[in-house]
Design a protein around this motif. Sequence first.
Motif, PDB file in Angstrom:
ATOM      1  N   PHE A  16       7.108  57.610  38.035  1.00  0.00           N
ATOM      2  CA  PHE A  16       5.802  56.687  37.295  1.00  0.00           C
ATOM      3  C   PHE A  16       6.693  55.370  38.702  1.00  0.00           C
ATOM      4  N   LEU A  17       7.584  55.866  38.993  1.00  0.00           N
ATOM      5  CA  LEU A  17       8.010  54.517  39.981  1.00  0.00           C
ATOM      6  C   LEU A  17       6.979  54.674  41.641  1.00  0.00           C
ATOM      7  N   TRP A  18       7.286  55.739  42.083  1.00  0.00           N
ATOM      8  CA  TRP A  18       6.344  55.547  43.520  1.00  0.00           C
ATOM      9  C   TRP A  18       4.994  55.117  43.080  1.00  0.00           C
ATOM     10  N   PRO A  19       4.409  55.999  42.421  1.00  0.00           N
ATOM     11  CA  PRO A  19       2.984  55.526  42.313  1.00  0.00           C
ATOM     12  C   PRO A  19       2.800  53.893  41.959  1.00  0.00           C
ATOM     13  N   LEU A  20       3.285  52.873  40.882  1.00  0.00           N
ATOM     14  CA  LEU A  20       3.280  51.783  40.415  1.00  0.00           C
ATOM     15  C   LEU A  20       3.383  51.501  42.154  1.00  0.00           C
TER      16      LEU A  20
END
Length: 81
Positions: A16-20
């Motif tokens: 979730f965090l990296w694509p965000l």
Amino acid sequence: MAVVAVLTFQSTWNDFLWPLIQVRSNDMRTLQLGLSVFYQENSTQWNLLMAAVILMSIPVIAIFIFGQRFFTDGISAGAVK
């Protein structure tokens, strides 16, 4: 190698965090970022959110079912003294 592939797929699928951080346009959102759109402060559409979560979990469950014999073979091989 198969177990590592299954675990890597699962961790990449749930990221979730990296694509965000990286995604700038709405057209390139991942499924997890798309789920965050369903969650709103005042009115969350729980029926749509849960339906999307179930549909998103189908590929992970399918990969695990096909790779399950590698998990059991690895556990069995490691248990022999």
